[in-house]
Design a protein around this motif. Sequence first.
Motif: not given
Lengths: 240, 205
Positions: A171-172, A175, B144-145, B147-149, B169, B172-174, B176-177, B201-203
């Motif tokens: 999950s990290l 994205p 979690e999403q 933090l990773g990005i 970025q 938006l990318n986090a 989306d997951s 604008k997002a998904r």
Amino acid sequence: MAPMRAFQCSDLPMNTTTFTPDLHGPRFDPYSLNGGTMLGITGADYCLLAADTRLCGPGYMILSRDESRLFEFTPQLALAAGGGFHGDTLTLTKLLSARVKSYKYDHRKEITAASFAALLSNMLYQRRLFPFYVYNLVGGLDEEGRGALYGYDPVGSYQRGRFECLGVAQSLIDPLLDCKVGNMNSQHAAIPLSGQDAVQLARDVFTAAAEREINVGDSVEIKLITATGVENFRYNLRND
Amino acid sequence: MSISEYNGSAIVAMAGKDCVALATDTRFGISFKTVSTDFDRVYKMGPRIYMGMAGLVTDMYTVSARLRFRLNLYELRENRPVAPRVFFSMITNLLYERRFGSYFSAPVVAALDPVNGKPLIAAYDCIGDLEVVNDFFADGTSTEQLLGICETLWKPNMDSEELYEVISQCLLNAQDSDALAGWGAQVYIIEKDKVTKKTLKARLD
């Protein structure tokens, strides 16, 4: 004041046995969570597989800092297996080695990526009612020399994809891959990633994951599969 | 799903050079049903203090209203806008009062120090543990999403334009997951002389 003594793992306030009592009484848990994060990226002429090398045990333990989760089967085919129970990883790869050898003797050629992918799926589904607790990524080159990556769940559902991440830090990392490799949410045209760029990206991704996920660390092992064979890389990560 | 995932949210705050950004998604859902797609989670609590709240929405309303009450009384008594660090302590106090029956919502505050213009990000858990961080903080169902990005894309001393690109970025990318967050995004960029709000604008899922 009590004299100082060395730390013992039994000091941890955790129940480290695999017996968990419930309504049916104490039961043996056949699985243990050993951690592991795997990553796969493909390009026009390469496939990259990366995995961390930390083997975790119950109760925040580290069982090994140097346990490989990447397995080579042919010069153009490799497997990243982990994210669940390491005992199943070892058994599954042992069985796969035997089947790949059999295929070579029967067909007088190396197994292709697509065939291996189908083989793995069938082997996993045969154990549908007591699964191999392993998350798999098959990486190789297809018949046309393009990178091929197949991602699996523990019971064998698989799909070919351009990039994939599985395991505890999925999950990290997902994205980040969507952004950098999938070019999602971007106004600019995609810049194709070369093999060496992908290696550096994988290294950065694991470095970031090691910061925020306790089960990721120690080092990351990377295999870059091209028409000339498999190139190996290894980079250190945080040890904490 | 747990109580703090019931409504879904994604919030991230990021520090730059003399600027700070706060970004949130705009989905409000009840379990897996999406009820609103233009839901505002950000509250302005001072000229350069913006608070986003993650978690259960009913507690978000209650906490922000009670905080607004205390803030208003402070400003009436003191006859000046509240300083960021004082406001951070106010939040801690309000949340810890409910230590054994907590609110299921936690704020993320992005502020600029009025004295030296430096960015301040205050991160909390639902019972008021305050941590002032100097890089970024993420909360909500997409933690979690995010933090990773963020860990990969953030770097220190970004100017406001680069900070806006990076935080957008990341969010938006986090989101989306994450099934429970998304449907649009709002970004507040807080600088010494102005605060800009942008809608991304997002998904739409």
